[in-house]
Design an enzyme around this catalytic site. Structure first.
Site, mmCIF file in Angstrom:
data_model
loop_
_atom_site.group_PDB
_atom_site.id
_atom_site.type_symbol
_atom_site.label_atom_id
_atom_site.label_comp_id
_atom_site.label_asym_id
_atom_site.label_seq_id
_atom_site.Cartn_x
_atom_site.Cartn_y
_atom_site.Cartn_z
ATOM 1 N N GLU A 12 -5.559 -8.565 1.021
ATOM 2 C CA GLU A 12 -6.145 -8.166 2.128
ATOM 3 C C GLU A 12 -7.424 -7.887 1.798
ATOM 4 O O GLU A 12 -7.992 -7.282 0.881
ATOM 5 C CB GLU A 12 -5.549 -7.136 2.951
ATOM 6 C CG GLU A 12 -4.079 -7.119 3.391
ATOM 7 C CD GLU A 12 -3.510 -5.694 4.217
ATOM 8 O OE1 GLU A 12 -4.408 -5.158 4.449
ATOM 9 O OE2 GLU A 12 -2.390 -5.606 4.138
ATOM 10 N N GLU A 45 1.001 -1.165 -0.028
ATOM 11 C CA GLU A 45 0.161 -0.042 -0.061
ATOM 12 C C GLU A 45 0.686 1.424 -0.046
ATOM 13 O O GLU A 45 0.796 2.052 1.093
ATOM 14 C CB GLU A 45 -0.949 -0.167 1.030
ATOM 15 C CG GLU A 45 -1.814 -1.315 1.325
ATOM 16 C CD GLU A 45 -2.879 -1.016 2.177
ATOM 17 O OE1 GLU A 45 -2.943 -0.250 3.049
ATOM 18 O OE2 GLU A 45 -3.821 -1.821 2.450
#
Ligand code: FCB
Length: 455
Positions: free
Chosen positions: A359, A181
């Site tokens: 995720e 991320e």
């Protein structure tokens, strides 16, 4: 770990959905180093930006840090047993850069390297595929003192670290991702100041995003040159974006938001350029050759999806009624956004490598009562997102696996320990782990899915 039967557990994932997910679908759980390991001063680990950030007053809820977290550094053998007990195929974890190279440059720390060696071997011994991430936000503080991700040199230090880890573990890993991320590091860490290092400087944030991407490219090149055997890629957080109304202004706002959140990383990685959007004023300084380095073939792309983004110009986005509810983070439950996102990516980026949902999960205010955590909302959440993945696959998207975030409750960054994302409940005082209903459901669903897919 005893397997107990839960009397009123909701039905497992349907055979029809399991079949659509396919035979080789990877079932996993995920964590990250700073959120679970603790032992921040042990065996030569260097300080990270999160240790420093959490010490600053007012940065995290109750001033909480990852100093102890789930004490995984010491309890890793039990945790590997726990993962095995869930019946998953794969475990995604991250390597703490300051544990293996305390200053982020120069000498490596043998004890830190040994820890990940043992973890990987321990997983393999139980038939669990290890998927590692090199950077999940815990930059060595020494590099921050030299300017952190705002300093172009950090990208070169990262590539050196990546190469060393690939040489050390690459023969046994099922995959290795450079970053987790990068949007969060750039924007939350340097523009909004919500995450470490806590800067509030949009110009710096734009440059950081470029250095993160550059570091990915440099690391990929170094690891390929080192003939790393395992699949290499990156993990991005992504969302679908919904305009608050059908007005042209809101539609434009939604395009800008999608450009900031998704295209800002995808376009450089797959098209070799930053997106041009009238709503994006700041562009980083880019040197000759950077974009070609960033755009390199990847073996997989990891996508983290939690909720959708609402966009509007002018007023704050309209909170539409969340038909499926909100989580304890206040995030709308919107599984169809995952399908929409994936189908869009397939159309926008021809030649996309295989995808993994690295995720997906939710926080809920779980309570342990009589040895049980009845987290029905989490079961519904996971089921609905798996169905969305199946729907995306029906539309031609090559999704190969799903990692639930998280294996167990852990340190949720600035939210401290209050937000519980785990399939496994953690009592932080005793470090006792207890499987929530969702863990029992996940295990049963995986078993049923394997049967359905092979039947
Ligand atoms: C993601 C992070 C992960 C965790 C979840 C809830 O953005 O990668 O570490 O905090 O959100």
């Amino acid at each position: 770990m005893k397997s107990i039967s839960i009397p009123d557990l909701p039905p497992v994932l349907s055979a029809a959905t399991a079949e659509r997910l396919g035979r080789g679908f990877t079932w996993g759980v995920a964590t990250s180093a700073y959120q679970i390991e603790g032992a921040v001063d042990e065996d030569g680990r260097g300080p990270s930006i999160w240790d420093a950030f959490a010490r600053q007053p007012g940065r995290t809820v109750n001033g909480e840090s990852g100093a102890v977290a789930c004490d995984h550094y010491r309890r890793w053998r039990d945790d590997v047993a726990l993962i095995a007990d869930l019946g998953v195929d794969a475990y995604r974890f991250s390597i703490a850069w300051p544990r293996v190279q305390p200053l982020g440059l120069g000498a490596f720390n043998a004890k830190g390297l040994d820890f990940y060696d043992r973890l990987v071997d321990g997983l393999l011994a139980r038939g669990i595929a290890p998927h590692a991430t090199l950077y999940h936000w815990d930059l060595p503080q020494h590099l921050q003192d030299l300017g952190g991700w705002g300093n172009r040199d950090t990208a070169f230090h990262f590539a050196h670290y990546a190469d060393a880890m690939a040489r050390r573990l690459g023969d046994r890993l099922a995959s290795l991702a450079t970053h987790n991320e990068p949007w969060c590091t750039a924007v939350l860490g340097h523009e909004i100041g919500k995450f470490a290092p806590g800067d509030r400087d949009p110009r710096l944030a734009a440059q950081v995003s470029h250095h993160l991407l550059l570091s990915h490219g440099l690391a990929m090149a170094a690891m390929r040159a080192g003939a790393t055997a395992c699949p290499l890629g990156i993990v991005l957080n992504q969302s679908s974006v919904t305009p608050a109304t059908a007005s042209p202004a809101d539609q434009a706002a939604a395009r800008t938001e999608y450009a900031r959140f998704v295209r800002w990383y995808m376009d450089p990685l797959f098209h070799g350029e930053y997106p041009q959007d009238p709503g994006i004023a700041r562009h980083p300084q880019v040197r000759d050759g950077d974009m070609a380095l960033i755009r390199q073939p990847m073996d997989f792309l990891g996508i983290n999806y939690y909720t959708r983004i609402w966009a509007s110009r002018g007023q704050p986005p309209l909170p539409a009624p969340a038909a499926l509810g909100v989580t304890d983070m206040g995030w709308e439950v919107y599984p169809d956004g995952l399908r929409e996102l994936l189908v869009g990516l397939r159309a926008q980026y021809p030649g996309l490598p295989p995808l993994f949902i690295t995720e997906n999960g939710m926080a809920s205010a779980d309570t342990l009562a009589g040895g049980r955590v009845a987290d029905r909302q989490r079961i519904d959440y996971v089921r609905a997102h798996l169905e969305a993945i199946a729907a995306a696959r029906d539309q031609g998207v090559d999704v190969r696996g799903y990692f639930y975030w998280s294996l167990m409750d852990n340190y949720e960054w600035d939210s401290g320990y209050a937000k519980r994302f785990g399939l496994v409940h953690v009592d932080y005082a005793s470090q006792q782990r207890t499987l929530k209903d969702s863990a029992h459901w996940y295990r049963a669903s995986i078993a049923a899915s394997r049967e359905a897919a092979h039947g």
